[in-house]
Scaffold this active site. Structure first.
Site, mmCIF file in Angstrom:
data_model
loop_
_atom_site.group_PDB
_atom_site.id
_atom_site.type_symbol
_atom_site.label_atom_id
_atom_site.label_comp_id
_atom_site.label_asym_id
_atom_site.label_seq_id
_atom_site.Cartn_x
_atom_site.Cartn_y
_atom_site.Cartn_z
ATOM 1 C CB CYS A 141 -0.681 0.142 1.073
ATOM 2 S SG CYS A 141 -0.203 -0.504 2.661
ATOM 3 C CD GLU A 182 -3.451 0.567 -3.818
ATOM 4 O OE1 GLU A 182 -4.781 0.054 -3.668
ATOM 5 O OE2 GLU A 182 -2.470 0.740 -2.983
#
Ligand code: ADP
Length: 473
Positions: free
Chosen positions: A282, A377
């Site tokens: 992440c 993302e």
């Protein structure tokens, strides 16, 4: 290797009540690994009941002894490092050196929190005569932990160690495809003297087991790491139940390089930022913002270094099939958006890797900030680069994101580094390195990257709540 991977409940391996299993697949070669329990609500209930039964005794366990047990878990992780790394490599395909580093980090979590079992302390408030007011921090009781597949052992240790140190008990669900090291951790913890029921693991799907954990009336707090979409689903249940959550979600983190930086260092770090764990972290630095005067030169240098990464050795596979598919969809999207692939842009072309879920390290240079590949993302080894003009421009571009997990800044001007650290909307800012720091460093997000903090002393505040006691005499 056991024939099947079972739940770990109340200090023992427990087959799922459903009698159902899914087949684990090694993402580096597509071969089946182990049958994994596909549990249901009844297994979650059994685990939460065992946890609840053990909660009072664990909370009131002498704190020094709690610390000793956590120390023994750390030792045991280190003694079994090779085995744990083998399991992690099998579940995730990641390079063995990476897995070994994560095992060591997992031991470090237990070691760190073992020494802090007495830390959560309160205050004494002197308000009126004949009153004695004090505050104390107490464990929640049963903590639900839900972890993703990218760094499985590490994510488990990151949550379990502070939760146990502060006197909580845990029911953990790892990602359905990668539970081997979490189960091994629970077994090692039992052998290290952790009382039965204090740490339980239930294997299975997010939509069943994950939901059941968050919804269970005896689960008093949840720590979730995963995607924004699932974090929102977890958050909806937590909102209904009014229980606290720690959400550690995604990112599209900016790495800002100024023309006065040590460019060799910055280029190496820029590669590490987007390609470590094949981009499946992440906190990956996937938006490289480079001062316009050096953009093309610097990005060429980054591409040269990234071009030397060997798929299968330096860069592991995508860990799940849906993730492999998602990255390919972004490769297609990049083509549709007219992005220029300076490097990569497709699945691996190495014939010896054809059985695995490998993609090429990829750089899209000079993209525009409104492209979806520059905003969403991707969770693969995919970097986009954008030129900026000055400090103000860099900050505005970095903050022009739904996410706010981490950011990097490379400059020799310390004043500028500090101004940018102040202005960036992110939970962590790295100056002249791309490093999330050690287990001591608090970690968490702004905006859609989540809330609450893991790691460091700060995590201990998130695994305890405060009670005020007012004594009038
Ligand atoms: P990804 O999409 O990358 O797999 P997720 O956020 O879906 O990431 O997964 C992170 C963790 O959340 C995994 O353990 C997964 O099983 C779990 N999970 C998935 N869906 C849910 C849900 N609806 N409720 C609770 N946990 C879930």
């Amino acid at each position: 290797m056991p024939a099947s991977l079972e739940n770990w409940i109340d200090g023992a391996a427990c087959p799922p009540s459903t009698a159902e299993y899914s087949t684990g697949i090694n993402p580096s070669n597509g071969k089946p690994t182990i049958d994994i329990a596909a549990s249901g609500d009844a297994d979650v209930h059994q685990a939460v009941t065992a946890a609840r039964r053990s909660a009072d005794a664990w909370r009131h366990h002498p704190s020094a002894e709690r610390g000793r047990i956590l120390h023994r878990i750390a030792d045991s992780i280190r003694e079994n490092a090779d085995h744990l790394a083998d399991l992690e490599v099998e579940d995730t395909g990641k390079p063995r050196a990476t897995a070994l580093g994560e095992v060591e980090n997992s031991a470090a979590y237990f070691e760190f929190y073992a020494g802090l079992v007495n830390l959560p302390v309160g205050d004494v408030l002197d308000v009126e005569p004949n009153q004695h007011i004090f505050t104390k921090r107490e464990p929640y009781g049963v903590i639900g932990v839900i972890t993703p597949w990218n760094v499985p052992l590490n994510q488990a240790a990151r949550a379990v160690a502070p939760a146990l140190a502060t006197g909580n008990v845990v029911v953990l669900k790892p990602a359905e495809t990668s539970g081997q090291t979490t189960i091994a951790l629970a077994e090692l913890a039992s052998r290290a003297g952790l009382p039965d029921g204090v740490f339980n693991v239930v294997l299975g799907a997010g939509s069943t087991v994950g939901t059941a954990i968050v919804a269970h009336p005896d689960v008093r707090k949840v720590a979730f790491t995963g995607s924004v979409r699932t974090g929102q689903a977890v958050g909806r249940i937590a909102a209904e139940r009014i229980i606290p959550l720690t959400l550690e979600l995604g990112g599209k983190s900016a790495n800002i390089v100024f023309d006065d930086a040590d460019l060799d260092l910055a280029a190496k770090e820029a590669v590490r930022a987007f390609a470590a764990n094949a981009g499946q972290v992440c906190s990956a630095g996937t938006r490289l913002l480079v001062q316009r005067s050096i953009h093309d030169f610097f990005v060429a240098r980054v591409a040269e270094i990234a071009g030397n990464l060997r798929e299968g050795q330096d860069v592991g596979p995508m860990i799940t099939r849906p993730q492999f598919d998602q990255v390919q969809e972004y490769f297609d999207l990049a083509r549709q958006e007219g992005a220029h692939a300076l490097l990569g842009g497709s699945v691996s072309e190495r014939p010896e890797l054809s059985g695995g879920l490998y993609v090429q390290p990829t750089i899209y240079a000079g993209v525009s900030r409104d492209m979806r590949i520059a905003r969403e993302e991707i969770f693969g080894p995919v970097l986009v680069t954008l030129p900026f003009d000055d400090e103000k421009d860099a900050v505005s571009m970095a903050n022009d994101s739904d996410f706010g997990l981490v950011a990097g800044v490379f400059t020799k001007d310390i004043g500028r580094a500090l101004r940018i650290s102040d202005a960036i909307e992110a939970g962590q800012v790295f100056v002249n390195s791309w490093s999330t720091g050690a287990v001591q460093t608090p970690f968490g997000g702004h905006k859609k990257s989540g809330y609450g903090r893991e790691k460091g002393i700060e995590a201990m505040h998130h695994y305890t709540h405060l009670k005020s006691v007012v004594v009038v005499y």
